[in-house]
Scaffold this active site. Structure first.
Site, PDB file in Angstrom:
ATOM      1  N   THR A   9     -56.449 -11.039 -16.301  1.00 40.36           N
ATOM      2  CA  THR A   9     -55.969 -11.024 -15.094  1.00 40.36           C
ATOM      3  C   THR A   9     -54.749 -10.494 -15.052  1.00 40.36           C
ATOM      4  OG1 THR A   9     -57.559 -12.548 -14.285  1.00 40.36           O
ATOM      5  CG2 THR A   9     -55.570 -12.482 -12.986  1.00 40.36           C
ATOM      6  N   LYS A  68     -54.372 -17.631  -7.503  1.00 44.47           N
ATOM      7  CA  LYS A  68     -53.693 -17.744  -8.686  1.00 44.47           C
ATOM      8  C   LYS A  68     -52.182 -17.599  -8.744  1.00 44.47           C
ATOM      9  CE  LYS A  68     -58.002 -16.044 -11.101  1.00 44.47           C
ATOM     10  NZ  LYS A  68     -58.576 -15.474 -12.142  1.00 44.47           N
TER      11      LYS A  68
END
Length: 561
Positions: free
Chosen positions: A95, A177
């Site tokens: 990510t 996130k």
């Protein structure tokens, strides 16, 4: 005609001719100005919207095509440009490096974000990509806001927009996130916001950006929007129509704490307390819906796209990753998540049409990595796949280390498919570092399920141009990466036997969507290969601004009008 009348006639004629001349000059000047505007080597949308869908494989566009509505993915593709052969050109595919590469136009070899977490060779400890104890949380009393982008070594496309506009163009980054917001926002964002779940359910930030939340964020947190998603998760459509995924109940899917099986519906209210309350929303498509709600609130709260100075809204959809990890890429949960995301995209685009104006904004959509199918499922379908236990690898390697060097301490850390050596011990043993790297690499190559190995010296000394070594080299940062790099066999992972993961250099982890849409974008598609670092220079070329400082990608000229 008398002399006076003749003089008056000549004067009148001269005035008329003068007027015609001035009029012609004005028209010529206007045409010149129009031509200058028409041929300006840049486009000025009021707003650029960068969308990153966490763990989105390219084939999610094709698998679920017949189920999508006309206003989301289909609108982006039919009225925009589809780069069908778009890949990450580095590994590991995680990510943090994914988001950073999208926005910097380069790879971890240059920007330095080599993982979500990595072993820091200077401190001897594991570090998180955006953690920064020099800043404090805003919007929560927890440490969840102690973040900044300082570990990114280069500028982002969002930084370059801020610099180009003398800081007048706004940059707002939004994601569930923290790393999905902080890294796209760059070093100079006006704000990056992320969702802190647990028992709070608030959007928060860091003192890196501000000392208190704006009123619009505080009002959003005080509303009932987040808690409204504490509801059962059933399929958007009749589950019998979900024919592009496996059975609803199978052995390849994980379970929420408290569930007996993985069948629909998932009763979020009943599962709430056992699954960290608001964190449960993240692992459902409702997390994406909440992200769109907040992104739309940021449009209004920050007046994005309200004037001629280009602003930037970076939005990352994180729930797709949580769902993929929990249920796997072939689950009905994934199919439902993407159908709901399609509806959320339509909602966002429709709002942009109203708030910014049709044809006044530019969008790109991509992913930070893709994902592997569940190996236990592949094995049952007679496809080579399996699982690797790195603890067993470490035990076997320790025998080798003790026998050859008299100590296991020569290895300091094994993480992200890399082995970090203790260079001081190597020096004290009076052995050549390159020889140790080679010996360990050759030893590991003899282990089951390890497909190939490379040494740091190979990464430094060679200039690979294709294949897996090229991909690994782009992900190798000389100051931060390890001494030995490990590549597992295709479809072999170090993970649980349920759910999907990612990180490899193989196409199932690298092939992701890349869609462009809106002002300055051609309609069309291409099959020629593009790579993730091409995105930032393409947007920079569109806007006529400087490339990010570490750019290694190239503009995709077919995309631009």
């Amino acid at each position: 005609m008398t002399k006076n009348k003749h003089a008056a006639f000549l004067l009148s004629a001269l005035i008329c001719l003068s007027g015609l001349s001035l009029s012609a000059q004005r028209k010529s000047k206007n045409k010149s100005q129009e031509s200058a505007v028409a041929t300006a080597p840049f486009t000025s949308p009021k707003l650029v919207v960068g969308i990153v869908v966490d763990q989105m494989r390219y084939d999610y566009l094709t698998r679920f095509w017949s189920q999508y509505g006309d206003g989301g993915f289909k609108r982006l593709i039919k009225d925009g440009f589809n780069c069908q052969n778009n890949h990450f050109n580095y590994a590991p595919t995680y990510t943090a490096p994914g988001h950073t590469s999208v926005y910097t136009g380069t790879t971890p070899a240059t920007h330095g974000i080599i993982g979500n977490n990595w072993y820091d060779k200077d401190s001897g400890e594991s570090v998180y990509c955006v953690s920064d104890d020099t800043y404090n949380s805003v919007g929560t009393t927890s440490d969840a806001g102690k973040m900044s982008p300082f570990r990114n070594n280069v500028t982002t496309i969002t930084d370059q927009l801020r610099l180009h506009t003398e800081m007048r163009g706004k940059v707002i980054a939004v994601a569930l996130k923290d790393r999905g917001a902080v890294l796209p926002g760059g070093h100079s964002a006006n704000a990056a916001y992320w969702f802190h779940g647990k028992d709070e359910g608030n959007w928060i930030t860091s003192t890196y950006y501000m000392n208190e939340l704006p009123k619009w964020v505080a009002d959003f947190n005080a509303s009932d929007i987040a808690i409204s998603y504490k509801k059962p998760w059933n399929t958007l459509k009749n589950i019998n129509e979900y024919i592009q995924s496996g059975t609803d109940v199978n052995a390849y899917e994980g379970l929420f704490e408290g569930e007996m099986n993985s069948s629909f519906p998932h009763d979020l209210p009943a599962l709430w307390a056992a699954n960290d309350e608001y964190d449960l929303i993240k692992a459902t498509p409702y997390g994406n819906s909440l992200t769109v709600d907040f992104a739309i609130a940021s449009l209004e709260g920050e007046s994005l796209g309200a004037d001629a100075i280009t602003d930037f809204l970076a939005v990352s959809f994180s729930s797709t990753d949580y769902v993929g990890h929990k249920f796997g890429v072939n689950s009905k949960e994934i199919e439902d998540t993407y159908l709901r995301l399609d509806a959320d995209l339509e909602k966002l685009l429709n709002t942009l049409d109203v708030k910014v104006g049709v044809g006044e904004y530019t969008v790109f959509l991509t992913a930070d990595h893709a994902g592997v199918d569940v190996p236990s499922y592949l094995k049952d379908k007679k496809i080579p796949a399996g699982y690797v236990d790195f603890n067993l690898i470490k035990e076997k390697l320790n025998v080798f280390l003790n026998y050859n060097y008299g100590t296991v301490d020569i290895v300091k850390n094994i993480s992200n498919g890399q082995i970090f050596l203790d260079h001081k011990i190597v020096k004290n043993l009076d052995i050549d570092l390159e020889d140790v790297q080679k010996d360990i690499a050759n030893e590991l190559l003899s282990y089951d399920y390890i497909d190939r190995t490379y040494t740091a010296n190979q990464m430094k000394q060679n200039s690979y141009t294709s294949g897996i070594p090229y991909i690994l080299q782009n992900g190798y940062n000389q100051k931060r990466s390890g001494d030995v790099l490990i590549v597992l066999k295709p479809n072999f992972i170090s993970y649980s036997t349920t759910g999907s993961t990612h990180g490899s250099p193989y196409t199932y982890d690298t092939h992701v969507p890349l869609l462009f849409f809106g002002k300055g974008i051609q309609k069309g598609a291409m099959h020629q290969k593009t790579v993730i670092p091409d995105i930032a220079p393409t947007i920079a070329s569109l806007l006529g601004i400087a490339y990010p400082s570490g750019t290694t990608g190239e503009p995709i000229v077919e995309v631009l009008k």
